[in-house]
Design a protein around this motif. Structure first.
Motif, PDB file in Angstrom:
ATOM      1  N   ASN A   4       0.679  -1.305  -0.233  1.00 33.49           N
ATOM      2  CA  ASN A   4      -0.007   0.111   0.051  1.00 33.49           C
ATOM      3  C   ASN A   4       0.644   1.035   0.066  1.00 33.49           C
ATOM      4  OD1 ASN A   4      -2.610  -1.185   0.134  1.00 33.49           O
ATOM      5  ND2 ASN A   4      -2.183  -1.552   2.159  1.00 33.49           N
ATOM      6  N   THR A   5       2.140   1.136   0.346  1.00 36.18           N
ATOM      7  CA  THR A   5       2.937   2.284   0.403  1.00 36.18           C
ATOM      8  C   THR A   5       3.888   2.565  -0.500  1.00 36.18           C
ATOM      9  OG1 THR A   5       3.038   2.129   2.904  1.00 36.18           O
ATOM     10  CG2 THR A   5       4.773   3.545   1.930  1.00 36.18           C
ATOM     11  N   ILE A   6       4.589   1.575  -1.218  1.00 35.45           N
ATOM     12  CA  ILE A   6       5.696   1.464  -2.206  1.00 35.45           C
ATOM     13  C   ILE A   6       4.559   1.368  -3.615  1.00 35.45           C
ATOM     14  CG2 ILE A   6       7.579   0.480  -3.219  1.00 35.45           C
ATOM     15  CD1 ILE A   6       8.156  -0.655  -0.312  1.00 35.45           C
ATOM     16  N   ARG A   7       4.388   2.618  -4.107  1.00 37.91           N
ATOM     17  CA  ARG A   7       3.573   2.406  -5.207  1.00 37.91           C
ATOM     18  C   ARG A   7       4.161   3.340  -6.335  1.00 37.91           C
ATOM     19  NH1 ARG A   7      -1.770   0.604  -4.184  1.00 37.91           N
ATOM     20  NH2 ARG A   7      -1.991   0.269  -6.282  1.00 37.91           N
ATOM     21  N   GLU A   8       4.577   4.208  -6.088  1.00 34.10           N
ATOM     22  CA  GLU A   8       5.368   5.054  -7.063  1.00 34.10           C
ATOM     23  C   GLU A   8       6.862   5.270  -7.176  1.00 34.10           C
ATOM     24  OE1 GLU A   8       3.781   6.575  -9.635  1.00 34.10           O
ATOM     25  OE2 GLU A   8       1.554   5.912  -8.812  1.00 34.10           O
ATOM     26  N   LEU A   9       7.590   4.923  -8.154  1.00 36.55           N
ATOM     27  CA  LEU A   9       8.783   4.835  -8.294  1.00 36.55           C
ATOM     28  C   LEU A   9       9.404   6.326  -8.030  1.00 36.55           C
ATOM     29  CD1 LEU A   9      11.638   3.349  -8.900  1.00 36.55           C
ATOM     30  CD2 LEU A   9      11.173   4.246 -11.295  1.00 36.55           C
ATOM     31  N   ASP A  10      10.398   6.460  -7.295  1.00 40.96           N
ATOM     32  CA  ASP A  10      10.904   7.860  -6.724  1.00 40.96           C
ATOM     33  C   ASP A  10      12.042   8.212  -8.064  1.00 40.96           C
ATOM     34  OD1 ASP A  10      12.021   9.980  -6.000  1.00 40.96           O
ATOM     35  OD2 ASP A  10      12.005   9.366  -3.942  1.00 40.96           O
ATOM     36  N   VAL A  11      11.493   8.643  -9.114  1.00 38.43           N
ATOM     37  CA  VAL A  11      12.515   9.006 -10.300  1.00 38.43           C
ATOM     38  C   VAL A  11      13.291   9.794  -9.874  1.00 38.43           C
ATOM     39  CG1 VAL A  11      12.485   9.839 -12.797  1.00 38.43           C
ATOM     40  CG2 VAL A  11      10.572   8.113 -11.912  1.00 38.43           C
ATOM     41  N   ASN A  12      12.882  10.969  -9.202  1.00 39.75           N
ATOM     42  CA  ASN A  12      13.920  12.138  -8.542  1.00 39.75           C
ATOM     43  C   ASN A  12      15.049  11.537  -8.067  1.00 39.75           C
ATOM     44  OD1 ASN A  12      14.469  14.987  -8.399  1.00 39.75           O
ATOM     45  ND2 ASN A  12      14.036  14.581  -6.196  1.00 39.75           N
ATOM     46  N   LEU A  13      14.702  10.645  -6.905  1.00 37.57           N
ATOM     47  CA  LEU A  13      15.781   9.853  -6.245  1.00 37.57           C
ATOM     48  C   LEU A  13      16.722   9.434  -7.069  1.00 37.57           C
ATOM     49  CD1 LEU A  13      16.847   9.264  -3.352  1.00 37.57           C
ATOM     50  CD2 LEU A  13      15.651   6.966  -3.628  1.00 37.57           C
ATOM     51  N   LEU A  14      16.483   8.385  -8.037  1.00 33.01           N
ATOM     52  CA  LEU A  14      17.456   7.981  -8.930  1.00 33.01           C
ATOM     53  C   LEU A  14      18.131   8.713  -9.781  1.00 33.01           C
ATOM     54  CD1 LEU A  14      15.105   4.632 -10.089  1.00 33.01           C
ATOM     55  CD2 LEU A  14      16.671   4.977  -8.233  1.00 33.01           C
ATOM     56  N   GLU A  15      17.437   9.842 -10.377  1.00 28.84           N
ATOM     57  CA  GLU A  15      18.180  10.688 -11.307  1.00 28.84           C
ATOM     58  C   GLU A  15      19.311  11.731 -10.347  1.00 28.84           C
ATOM     59  OE1 GLU A  15      18.722  10.978 -14.191  1.00 28.84           O
ATOM     60  OE2 GLU A  15      16.735   9.555 -14.847  1.00 28.84           O
ATOM     61  N   THR A  16      18.858  12.002  -8.974  1.00 33.45           N
ATOM     62  CA  THR A  16      19.545  12.881  -8.248  1.00 33.45           C
ATOM     63  C   THR A  16      20.818  12.060  -7.874  1.00 33.45           C
ATOM     64  OG1 THR A  16      17.714  14.194  -7.404  1.00 33.45           O
ATOM     65  CG2 THR A  16      19.738  14.308  -6.479  1.00 33.45           C
ATOM     66  N   TYR A  17      20.883  11.016  -7.412  1.00 35.42           N
ATOM     67  CA  TYR A  17      21.686  10.398  -7.118  1.00 35.42           C
ATOM     68  C   TYR A  17      22.381   9.081  -7.775  1.00 35.42           C
ATOM     69  CZ  TYR A  17      20.029  12.921  -2.766  1.00 35.42           C
ATOM     70  OH  TYR A  17      20.092  13.710  -2.018  1.00 35.42           O
ATOM     71  N   ARG A  18      22.175   9.182  -9.211  1.00 34.76           N
ATOM     72  CA  ARG A  18      22.313   8.183  -9.942  1.00 34.76           C
ATOM     73  C   ARG A  18      23.826   7.613 -10.056  1.00 34.76           C
ATOM     74  NH1 ARG A  18      21.748  11.065 -15.910  1.00 34.76           N
ATOM     75  NH2 ARG A  18      22.361   8.827 -16.553  1.00 34.76           N
ATOM     76  N   HIS A  19      24.754   8.425  -9.773  1.00 37.17           N
ATOM     77  CA  HIS A  19      26.305   7.930  -9.835  1.00 37.17           C
ATOM     78  C   HIS A  19      26.633   7.105  -8.428  1.00 37.17           C
ATOM     79  CE1 HIS A  19      26.911  10.039 -13.520  1.00 37.17           C
ATOM     80  NE2 HIS A  19      26.538  11.154 -12.837  1.00 37.17           N
ATOM     81  N   ARG A  20      25.602   7.277  -7.287  1.00 30.89           N
ATOM     82  CA  ARG A  20      25.745   6.555  -6.291  1.00 30.89           C
ATOM     83  C   ARG A  20      25.317   5.144  -6.133  1.00 30.89           C
ATOM     84  NH1 ARG A  20      25.191  10.936  -1.405  1.00 30.89           N
ATOM     85  NH2 ARG A  20      25.389  13.098  -2.911  1.00 30.89           N
ATOM     86  N   ILE A  21      24.221   4.979  -6.933  1.00 27.98           N
ATOM     87  CA  ILE A  21      23.382   3.915  -7.143  1.00 27.98           C
ATOM     88  C   ILE A  21      23.665   2.835  -7.776  1.00 27.98           C
ATOM     89  CG2 ILE A  21      21.080   3.066  -7.370  1.00 27.98           C
ATOM     90  CD1 ILE A  21      19.808   5.884  -6.956  1.00 27.98           C
ATOM     91  N   HIS A  22      23.794   1.558  -7.431  1.00 24.23           N
ATOM     92  CA  HIS A  22      24.013   0.519  -8.091  1.00 24.23           C
ATOM     93  C   HIS A  22      22.862  -0.714  -7.752  1.00 24.23           C
ATOM     94  CE1 HIS A  22      28.001   2.178  -7.049  1.00 24.23           C
ATOM     95  NE2 HIS A  22      28.501   1.764  -8.073  1.00 24.23           N
TER      96      HIS A  22
END
Length: 304
Positions: free
Chosen positions: A228-246
């Protein structure tokens, strides 16, 4: 072996891995405490916080984290079980928001104890979503985020989510937890028949969970809240920290499904990026049972 002051050492299980220490972490008054496992280092240059999936039992990941620890020098690791998912620790609340708060409190303790180190947060399954919330809360301290089989968008739209949603809806978590006591005498034999490929140590972890009605209820109730909580992908988070995320994806995954394609399109990594690994054949979502070496090798490459 050394243990930081924010942890309380527990009696070591007879079959415990010798390189790690079983412990508990005392949270703020409202949260209670969580079961933790610690891989020590007197002078680490990298500090890892590991957040499990659901059920959130850090013991499942001892082979994976011990392998990672032994393959990487100057590393210490804290694996934190979810609140309410173990009987070794007392949790007053254990909803999804509380799990996020607990992870942040553990991360803050690591920062205060090991200043000026590189901090890596690793999450598996829903632990990936919780790990991403740690990054959002402490963006200047999290240097890298490793998301293993991440369920960070619309879990209800995955094959397993659709098939099992009924078991997570009230009052079924309560009913299932109460019925579970009837099968206690059979667990040892039933589990070995149902999961013949599982190592004995992993069967013992699952058996301990199934013998605790309160832990069963906490796991199932949390799964309902995830959907019920995890419904929308946090695109802004992925784009903002894309170089830190694996990220690591399986070839097929009943808890990710088509969401993998959504994540890959939204993340849009640089051409030739090694930040995303997907399509490995034969490695399941529950990698920690029999594929710890594969994921430890991948995380080692990311760390290096």
């Amino acid at each position: 072996m050394d243990i930081p002051s924010f942890l309380q050492r527990q009696q070591q299980p007879l079959s415990a891995d010798s390189v790690c220490i079983h412990s508990t972490f005392s949270h703020s008054k409202l949260l209670g405490s969580s079961k933790t496992i610690w891989w020590p280092n007197a002078d680490p240059n990298t500090v890892v916080l590991f957040i499990p999936g659901n059920p959130g039992l850090s013991e499942f990941y001892i082979p994976f984290l011990s392998t990672l620890y032994q393959q990487t020098s100057h590393l210490c690791i804290l694996a934190q079980s979810h609140l309410g998912h173990t009987e070794e620790a007392t949790a007053l609340i254990h909803d999804l928001a509380a799990q996020v708060s607990a992870a942040i409190e553990a991360f803050d303790a690591l920062i205060q104890t090991y200043p000026n180190r590189r901090f890596v947060v690793i999450g598996h399954s829903v632990g990936s979503w919780i790990a991403s919330q740690v990054l959002k809360a402490r963006p200047s301290e999290v240097h890298s985020l490793f998301l293993l089989f991440p369920t960070i968008t619309n879990i209800l739209d995955t094959p397993n989510g659709r098939n099992l949603f009924w078991a997570f809806r009230p009052p079924f978590p309560y009913i299932i937890s109460k019925i579970s006591v009837l099968f206690r005498p059979l667990y040892t034999n039933i589990l070995s028949i149902m999961f013949p490929e599982w190592p004995r140590a992993q069967l013992d972890v699952l058996s301990a969970l199934l013998r605790s009605p309160s832990c069963i209820k906490a796991c199932l109730s949390m799964a309902h809240e995830e959907m019920n909580t995890i419904r929308e992908l946090d695109v802004n988070l992925l784009e903002t920290y894309r170089h830190r995320i694996h990220m690591y994806f399986a070839e097929t995954d009943g808890w990710v499904g088509n969401n993998k394609d959504v994540i890959l399109r939204s993340f849009n990594p640089d051409p030739g990026s090694v930040n995303i690994v997907h399509g490995d054949h034969g490695i399941p979502h529950a990698f920690c049972i029999n594929h710890s070496q594969d994921l430890a090798d991948q995380c080692t490459r990311w760390l290096e």
